[in-house]
Design an enzyme around this catalytic site. Structure first.
Site, PDB file in Angstrom:
ATOM      1  N   ARG A 257       1.162   3.104  26.745  1.00 62.15           N
ATOM      2  CA  ARG A 257       1.700   2.365  25.599  1.00 62.15           C
ATOM      3  C   ARG A 257       3.165   2.771  25.429  1.00 62.15           C
ATOM      4  O   ARG A 257       3.470   3.818  24.859  1.00 62.15           O
ATOM      5  CB  ARG A 257       0.885   2.718  24.349  1.00 62.15           C
ATOM      6  N   HIS A 261       2.302   2.586  18.243  1.00 65.12           N
ATOM      7  CA  HIS A 261       0.917   2.130  18.064  1.00 65.12           C
ATOM      8  C   HIS A 261       0.907   0.786  17.349  1.00 65.12           C
ATOM      9  O   HIS A 261       0.220  -0.148  17.761  1.00 65.12           O
ATOM     10  CB  HIS A 261       0.145   3.180  17.254  1.00 65.12           C
ATOM     11  N   TYR A 270       5.892  12.303  17.819  1.00 62.88           N
ATOM     12  CA  TYR A 270       4.823  13.040  18.493  1.00 62.88           C
ATOM     13  C   TYR A 270       4.862  12.916  20.021  1.00 62.88           C
ATOM     14  O   TYR A 270       4.113  13.602  20.710  1.00 62.88           O
ATOM     15  CB  TYR A 270       3.441  12.565  17.996  1.00 62.88           C
TER      16      TYR A 270
END
Length: 365
Positions: A257, A261, A270
Site C-alpha cells: 500500500r 490507509h 508509522y
C-alpha cells in the site's frame, strides 16, 4: 498439479520487466497476448488515475473519505480480469480497481464516499456486492453465496477480497471453516499490502499468511501481487479448481500500500520512507511497461491511447461526482428491509415529524 508444490512466491514478470518461467503457472497464461497485456497496462493506468482523481476530490472537500489503492493495481486487475461475468465479487472498501473491471459506473463509485447513499450500485447488474466496511465480513457473504451456487448446480464462483489485517478477524476464519467443510466454490483473495492501518503484517503473522489456509484444509498460493500476469495465473487456477468441484482456494498476493490507509491517515507517522522507496522499485505499472517495451509493444500509439482513456475517465469521474444531488432525508429508510416493517414505519413517521418541526419553526419566525 498439486498446489502445495508451488513456489514460495510465484513471479512471472520481474521488477525489471523480464518474463520469468514458472512451471505449473505458465500454461495458465499462455493465451495472454501482447495486445491483452497492453489492455492490462491500460487498466492499471486508468485505475491509478481514478485513485488520483478521487484523492484530489477528497482533498478539495468533495468526498468525505477515500481509500487509496496506489500500488495494488496488479493484484486487483490481474484477478478481476480472470473472472467470468457470472461470477460474483465480495470486496472490502479498497477494491475500486475490481469495481472498474466489473463495469461499475464512475458516478456510482463516488456515491458512498460523497455521503449521499448507503450503497453505490446494484450488485446484480455488475456481479459485485457493494463494499463491506466491516473488516472481513465479506468472506462470510462470499462463502454463503458460493454454497448457493453449489446448491443450484452452477459452476459460478464467488471471490472474496480482503487485506492482511482482516485475516486476524474471526469472520475470515469462520468463513474458511465453512468453505472447507462443504467444498464451497469460493476464492479467498488476500491482498497482503504489508500494513493493517499502522500495524505491520509481521506483528500479527509470524509465518506467511498463505500458510494459515492449509490448516483449514484449503490449498493456498503465494504470488507476487505486483505482477499482473502471476496474479492472473493464480486466480485462473483457483477458479478452475472451484468450477470443477475442488472447493476453495486461498491466494496471498504480496503487494504494498504505497499511499495512506485512507485519506484520513498519515502513514509517515508509522512507516519509514526507506521502505516506501524499496517498493517503488517494484511498481506494478512500471514493470509491465518494461515487459511491453522489451517486446516492442510499448508504442507511442499505445501510450497515447492509454493517456486519452485515463484523461476521459478522470473527467467523467469528477463530473459525475459533482453532479450527485443531495438525497431527500427520508430516503434513509429505503431498502432497509425487503418487506414493510412496523418498527421502521414508526421511526420513519417520527423522523418525518422531526423534520417538519423545523418547517413550523421557520413559519412562526
Amino acid at each position: 498439479m498439486h498446489l502445495s508444490q508451488l513456489e514460495d512466491v510465484v513471479q512471472l514478470i520481474s521488477p525489471s520487466g523480464e518474463r520469468r518461467a514458472s512451471p505449473g503457472f505458465d500454461s495458465w497464461v499462455d493465451d495472454v497476448s501482447d495486445e491483452q497485456l497492453a489492455d492490462r497496462y491500460e487498466d492499471m493506468i486508468v485505475v491509478r488515475r481514478i485513485d488520483t482523481e478521487a484523492t484530489a476530490l477528497q482533498r478539495q472537500g468533495e468526498l468525505g473519505l477515500w481509500p487509496p489503492l496506489l500500488g495494488q493495481e496488479a493484484a486487483q486487475i490481474g484477478s478481476a480480469r480472470a473472472l467470468r461475468p457470472d461470477d460474483f465479487v465480495f470486496s472490502s472498501y479498497r477494491e475500486n480497481g475490481v469495481a472498474y473491471c466489473r463495469g461499475v459506473n464512475f458516478t456510482d463509485l463516488m456515491r458512498v464516499w460523497r455521503g449521499t447513499a448507503a450503497s453505490g450500485w446494484n450488485p446484480y447488474e455488475v456481479g459485485m456486492a457493494t463494499p463491506a466496511v466491516i473488516i472481513g465480513a465479506q468472506t462470510l457473504h462470499a462463502t454463503g453465496y458460493a454454497l448457493g451456487c453449489q446448491f443450484d448446480g452452477t459452476d459460478n464462483v464467488a471471490i472474496a477480497y480482503f487485506g492482511d489485517g482482516a485475516t486476524s478477524q474471526g469472520d475470515v476464519n469462520e468463513a474458511m471453516v465453512f468453505a472447507a467443510s462443504f467444498s464451497a466454490p469460493v476464492v479467498f483473495f488476500c491482498q497482503n499490502n504489508q500494513w493493517a492501518i499502522s500495524e505491520p503484517v509481521g506483528l500479527q503473522s509470524k509465518r506467511h499468511i498463505s500458510d494459515r489456509a492449509p490448516g483449514f484444509g484449503i490449498p493456498s498460493m503465494r504470488v507476487d501481487g505486483n505482477d499482473v500476469l502471476a496474479v492472473m495465473a493464480a486466480t485462473r487456477i483457483a477458479l478452475d479448481r472451484a468450477r470443477s468441484g475442488g472447493g476453495p482456494t486461498f491466494i496471498e498476493a504480496v503487494t504494498y500500500r504505497m499511499g495512506p490507509h485512507t485519506t484520513s491517515d498519515d502513514p509517515k507517522r508509522y512507516r519509514p520512507e526507506s521502505e516506501l522507496d524499496q517498493w517503488r522499485a517494484k511498481d506494478p505499472i512500471s514493470r509491465l511497461a518494461a515487459l511491453l517495451e522489451r517486446r516492442g509493444a510499448l508504442t507511442d500509439e499505445l501510450e497515447s491511447r492509454v493517456r486519452n482513456r485515463a484523461d476521459a475517465v478522470a473527467r467523467d469521474l469528477r463530473a459525475g461526482c459533482l453532479s450527485i444531488p443531495a438525497p431527500d432525508p427520508m430516503t434513509v429508510f429505503d431498502h432497509v428491509f425487503a418487506e414493510p416493517h412496523s418498527g421502521l414505519e414508526r421511526q420513519k413517521s417520527q423522523y418525518a415529524a422531526y423534520l417538519a418541526s423545523f418547517e413550523n419553526t421557520g413559519a412562526e419566525s
